[in-house]
Design an enzyme around this catalytic site. Structure first.
Site, PDB file in Angstrom:
ATOM      1  N   ARG A   1      -7.489  -0.626   1.542  1.00 51.54           N
ATOM      2  CA  ARG A   1      -8.014  -1.897   1.022  1.00 51.54           C
ATOM      3  C   ARG A   1      -8.524  -1.748  -0.407  1.00 51.54           C
ATOM      4  O   ARG A   1      -8.556  -2.715  -1.153  1.00 51.54           O
ATOM      5  CB  ARG A   1      -9.094  -2.430   1.987  1.00 51.54           C
ATOM      6  CG  ARG A   1     -10.306  -1.570   2.127  1.00 51.54           C
ATOM      7  CD  ARG A   1     -11.109  -1.899   3.380  1.00 51.54           C
ATOM      8  NE  ARG A   1     -10.503  -1.341   4.602  1.00 51.54           N
ATOM      9  CZ  ARG A   1     -11.001  -1.498   5.824  1.00 51.54           C
ATOM     10  NH1 ARG A   1     -12.109  -2.189   6.011  1.00 51.54           N
ATOM     11  NH2 ARG A   1     -10.404  -0.958   6.868  1.00 51.54           N
TER      12      ARG A   1
ATOM     13  N   GLU B   1      -9.274   3.519   2.649  1.00 48.22           N
ATOM     14  CA  GLU B   1      -8.831   3.568   1.253  1.00 48.22           C
ATOM     15  C   GLU B   1      -7.778   2.529   0.912  1.00 48.22           C
ATOM     16  O   GLU B   1      -7.645   2.118  -0.230  1.00 48.22           O
ATOM     17  CB  GLU B   1      -8.314   4.975   0.927  1.00 48.22           C
ATOM     18  CG  GLU B   1      -6.847   5.242   1.291  1.00 48.22           C
ATOM     19  CD  GLU B   1      -6.542   5.190   2.780  1.00 48.22           C
ATOM     20  OE1 GLU B   1      -7.495   5.294   3.584  1.00 48.22           O
ATOM     21  OE2 GLU B   1      -5.364   5.036   3.144  1.00 48.22           O
TER      22      GLU B   1
ATOM     23  N   ASP C   1      -2.594  10.341   3.494  1.00 46.38           N
ATOM     24  CA  ASP C   1      -3.977   9.920   3.746  1.00 46.38           C
ATOM     25  C   ASP C   1      -4.692  10.959   4.606  1.00 46.38           C
ATOM     26  O   ASP C   1      -4.552  10.968   5.825  1.00 46.38           O
ATOM     27  CB  ASP C   1      -3.975   8.548   4.440  1.00 46.38           C
ATOM     28  CG  ASP C   1      -5.393   8.038   4.707  1.00 46.38           C
ATOM     29  OD1 ASP C   1      -6.354   8.616   4.138  1.00 46.38           O
ATOM     30  OD2 ASP C   1      -5.528   7.057   5.479  1.00 46.38           O
TER      31      ASP C   1
ATOM     32  N   ASP D   1     -12.072   6.907   4.155  1.00 52.48           N
ATOM     33  CA  ASP D   1     -10.826   6.745   4.913  1.00 52.48           C
ATOM     34  C   ASP D   1     -10.382   5.275   4.981  1.00 52.48           C
ATOM     35  O   ASP D   1      -9.276   4.986   5.415  1.00 52.48           O
ATOM     36  CB  ASP D   1     -10.998   7.320   6.321  1.00 52.48           C
ATOM     37  CG  ASP D   1      -9.677   7.582   7.017  1.00 52.48           C
ATOM     38  OD1 ASP D   1      -8.633   7.537   6.332  1.00 52.48           O
ATOM     39  OD2 ASP D   1      -9.695   7.827   8.240  1.00 52.48           O
TER      40      ASP D   1
ATOM     41  N   LYS E   1       0.863  -1.190   0.000  1.00 52.66           N
ATOM     42  CA  LYS E   1       0.000   0.000   0.000  1.00 52.66           C
ATOM     43  C   LYS E   1       0.895   1.234   0.000  1.00 52.66           C
ATOM     44  O   LYS E   1       1.700   1.433   0.912  1.00 52.66           O
ATOM     45  CB  LYS E   1      -0.891   0.003   1.252  1.00 52.66           C
ATOM     46  CG  LYS E   1      -1.599   1.338   1.525  1.00 52.66           C
ATOM     47  CD  LYS E   1      -2.453   1.311   2.808  1.00 52.66           C
ATOM     48  CE  LYS E   1      -3.018   2.695   3.146  1.00 52.66           C
ATOM     49  NZ  LYS E   1      -3.811   2.715   4.397  1.00 52.66           N
TER      50      LYS E   1
ATOM     51  N   LYS F   1     -10.041  12.960   8.210  1.00 54.88           N
ATOM     52  CA  LYS F   1      -9.503  12.641   9.534  1.00 54.88           C
ATOM     53  C   LYS F   1      -9.471  13.894  10.394  1.00 54.88           C
ATOM     54  O   LYS F   1      -9.366  15.006   9.869  1.00 54.88           O
ATOM     55  CB  LYS F   1      -8.057  12.122   9.396  1.00 54.88           C
ATOM     56  CG  LYS F   1      -7.923  10.729   8.827  1.00 54.88           C
ATOM     57  CD  LYS F   1      -6.455  10.321   8.757  1.00 54.88           C
ATOM     58  CE  LYS F   1      -6.289   8.927   8.179  1.00 54.88           C
ATOM     59  NZ  LYS F   1      -6.890   7.865   8.989  1.00 54.88           N
TER      60      LYS F   1
ATOM     61  N   ASP G   1       1.824   6.697   5.302  1.00 49.58           N
ATOM     62  CA  ASP G   1       0.811   5.728   4.882  1.00 49.58           C
ATOM     63  C   ASP G   1       1.202   4.978   3.599  1.00 49.58           C
ATOM     64  O   ASP G   1       0.448   4.153   3.098  1.00 49.58           O
ATOM     65  CB  ASP G   1      -0.539   6.439   4.712  1.00 49.58           C
ATOM     66  CG  ASP G   1      -1.709   5.507   4.978  1.00 49.58           C
ATOM     67  OD1 ASP G   1      -1.511   4.486   5.660  1.00 49.58           O
ATOM     68  OD2 ASP G   1      -2.818   5.792   4.488  1.00 49.58           O
TER      69      ASP G   1
END
Ligand code: BES
Ligand code: MN
Ligand code: ZN
Length: 488
Positions: A339, A337, A258, A335, A253, A265, A276
Site C-alpha cells: 500500500r 509495504e 517481500d 510488511d 504493485k 515474515k 509479490d
C-alpha cells in the site's frame, strides 16, 4: 520468454488420418454424435470411438473433459483423446476442451480433428494457455515442445479469429513468466529491462529512477525499497491506439521480493514472495497484449518496482513518511509495504494522466486468501458502474472475482497517534482496511477499482487453463473490459 506453442489450421483431410503420428484429438458431442473426421477414426479403430461414446464413462464425463485411447489398432498415431464437447459449445467449454487436449498432448505433436466445430478458435486458445510450461531453469527438460495442427473446414476464418487470442495468450505468458521468475533473476533492473524491450511492439516505455522519484516526492514508495541493493523504479507504459481522449490507467504493485522488511515474515513459505510483483506482472501482460493485437484504446500502465528487505538502511516500524499526495503515514508494520508503493503511484498516475478510470492490481493481503481462497480475487471500488463492467468482463472470461466492501468505518482503524494514518491495523477485515487505505490516494471523481490478487496470482496446483504456479489471472478480464468499454 516462454514461446507459445505453434498452432496451425489446415483443411480437413480424411485421407491423411490413418497415417498421422503423435497424438490425436477427436470431438464427440454429448449425445454421442460424431463428425466425419471422428467417424474416420472410428472406422480405422474398428468402432472404438462409438463404443466409448455409448458408454457410461462417456455419459459421466464433464463437458470439455476427455478420455484417452492408447495405440489404437489400424492407426499409426500413439493415441487418441476423445473429448466431450457440444456441437455449439460455450466459449468456456471450448477452452476447457482445448486445455484437456493440452494436458494429454504433453510435449508431443497433436492433431485436433475439429471439423466444423464453430468454436475451433477457442479450442486453440484453451490449448495454448494450458500448454504453457515454465522450464527456463530446468536443465534436463526439453524446450523442444512440438506444436499442434487443427483440421477445420474453414482454416482462413478460424486462423483470423484465433489471431487476437494468440496475442492475449502471449500477454498471459508474459505475466506468468514474470510471476514464476525467481527474485535473484527478476530484480527491479531486470524487470524494467523486460518492459523497455516492449518498445519494439510500439509501446512507449519510460523508466523513472530513484533520483527522479525523489524529485517527484514518492517518499513512501522509496521507503519500501531503501533496504535493498536493487534500485526502486517506476515504469510507465503507454499504448495510444485510440483518439486523443485521456487514457484508462492500470497500476500495479511490483514488489520483486517481500521479506516483510524489519517486520520480517516467518521463513515457512517465504519463497512464494517471489510472486509479490504479480500486480505489476498483470499490468505488463495486458499492455503487451494490447500492443500485439493493436487495440483501439488509450491505456497507460504504471508499475512500482521495489524490493522489501531488512537492512541497516531499511525503513523501521514507527517511521513516519510523507506521501507524494502530502498525507503522512506511520509505518507501524514494514510488511504492509504494498500500500506504500501504491499510494504514491496511484497519486502520480492521476496527477499526470487525469485518467478516465483506474484499476490497480496487487498481491496485497493474506487476508483476501482467508476470505476468498484461491479462485476469486477481491474487488473493491468507489464506483458501481465501472465495478459492474469489470465483474461482467471477469465472468465472461471465467476469471473469479468477488466484490468486497469499502466503508468509512474502516477509516477509524487507520488512525495513528503520530501521523495522518498508519499503514497496518491488524487482522479484522484486513483486505478491506488495506483497500480503504488505498482509497485515500484516489480522487473522488476517479472511477477506481482495486483488485487484491494475492490468492489468484499463483496457485498451489493445476487449474483449468494453467499448470501449477503463475496463472496470469486478470490479463484476459482486463483486456475484455478495455475492449468492451473503449473499443465497442
Ligand atoms: N505480499 C503480502 C501479501 C501476500 C500474502 C501475498 C500471501 C501473497 C500471499 C503483503 O505485503 C503483506 O505482507 N501483507 C500483510 C499485511 C499486514 C502486515 C497488515 C499480510 O497480509 O499479512
Ligand atoms: Mn508484505
Ligand atoms: Zn507484499
Amino acid at each position: 520468454m516462454t514461446t507459445p506453442i505453434n498452432i496451425n489450421f489446415v483443411e480437413s483431410d480424411i485421407d491423411t488420418i490413418a497415417g498421422l503420428t503423435g497424438k490425436l484429438a477427436v470431438l464427440v458431442s454429448p449425445d454421442g454424435k460424431i463428425d466425419t473426421l471422428a467417424r474416420r477414426v472410428n472406422r480405422l479403430s474398428k468402432g472404438a470411438i462409438a463404443r466409448f461414446a455409448e458408454s457410461d464413462a462417456f455419459a459421466k464425463l464433464e463437458h470439455g473433459a476427455g478420455v484417452a485411447l492408447a495405440y489404437p489398432a489400424g492407426m499409426t498415431c500413439d493415441g487418441v483423446i476423445v473429448v466431450k464437447i457440444a456441437k455449439r459449445p460455450s466459449v468456456v467449454e471450448a477452452r476447457k476442451a482445448g486445455a484437456t487436449m493440452a494436458v494429454y498432448k504433453g510435449t508431443d505433436t497433436l492433431t485436433v480433428l475439429a471439423a466444423s466445430n464453430p468454436k475451433a478458435a477457442d479450442i486453440s486458445y484453451g490449448l495454448a494457455l494450458r500448454a504453457y510450461a515454465f522450464i527456463a531453469h530446468k536443465t534436463t527438460e526439453t524446450d523442444d515442445i512440438q506444436g499442434a495442427t487443427m483440421m477445420v473446414t474453414n482454416p482462413e476464418s478460424v486462423a483470423a479469429e484465433a489471431g487476437p487470442m494468440a496475442a492475449l495468450a502471449e500477454g498471459v505468458f508474459f505475466t506468468r513468466d514474470l510471476v514464476n521468475e525467481p527474485s535473484n533473476i527478476l530484480t527491479t533492473n531486470d524487470f524494467a529491462a523486460r518492459l523497455a524491450a516492449m518498445q519494439e511492439l510500439g509501446l512507449e516505455v519510460e523508466i523513472l529512477e530513484e533520483d527522479e522519484l525523489a524529485k517527484l516526492g514518492m517518499r513512501t514508495l522509496l521507503a519500501v525499497g531503501q533496504g535493498s541493493t536493487s534500485p526502486s523504479k517506476v515504469v510507465v507504459m503507454r499504448w495510444n491506439g485510440g483518439g486523443d481522449e485521456a487514457p484508462f490507467a492500470l497500476v500495479g504493485k511490483g514488489v520483486v521480493f517481500d521479506t516483510g522488511g524489519i517486520s520480517i515474515k516467518p521463513s515457512a513459505g517465504m519463497e512464494d514472495m517471489t510472486m509479490d510483483m504479480g500486480g505489476a506482472g498483470v499490468v505488463s501482460g495486458v499492455m503487451r497484449a494490447l500492443a500485439l493485437r493493436g487495440a483501439k484504446a488509450n491505456v497507460v500502465g504504471v508499475v512500482g518496482l521495489v524490493e522489501n528487505m531488512p537492512d541497516g538502511d531499511a525503513m523501521r516500524p514507527g517511521d513516519v513518511v510523507r506521501s507524494m499526495k502530502g498525507d503522512t503515514i506511520e509505518i507501524n508494520n514494514t510488511d504492509a509495504e504494498g500500500r506504500l508503493v501504491l499510494a504514491d503511484i496511484l497519486w502520480y498516475t492521476q496527477e499526470r494522466f487525469k485518467p478516465t478510470g483506474m484499476i490497480d492490481l496487487a498481491t496485497l493481503t493474506g487476508a483476501i486468501i482467508i476470505g476468498l481462497g484461491h479462485d476469486k480475487a477481491g474487488v473493491f471500488s468507489n464506483n458501481d458502474t465501472i465495478c459492474k463492467d469489470f465483474l461482467k468482463a471477469a465472468e465472461t472470461e471465467n476469471e473469479g472475482a468477488w466484490r468486497m466492501p469499502l466503508a468509512p468505518s474502516y477509516d477509524k482503524l487507520l488512525k495513528s497517534r503520530t501521523a495522518d494514518m498508519k499503514n497496518s491495523c491488524g487482522r479484522p477485515a484486513g483486505a478491506s482496511t488495506a483497500a480503504q487505505f488505498l482509497q485515500r490516494f484516489v480522487k473522488e471523481d476517479t472511477p477506481w477499482i482495486h483488485l487484491d490478487i494475492a490468492g489468484v496470482a499463483l496457485l498451489p496446483g493445476d487449474s483449468e487453463l494453467a499448470p501449477k504456479g503463475a496463472t496470469g489471472w486478470g490479463v484476459r478480464a482486463l483486456d475484455r473490459f478495455i475492449r468492451d468499454k473503449y473499443e465497442g
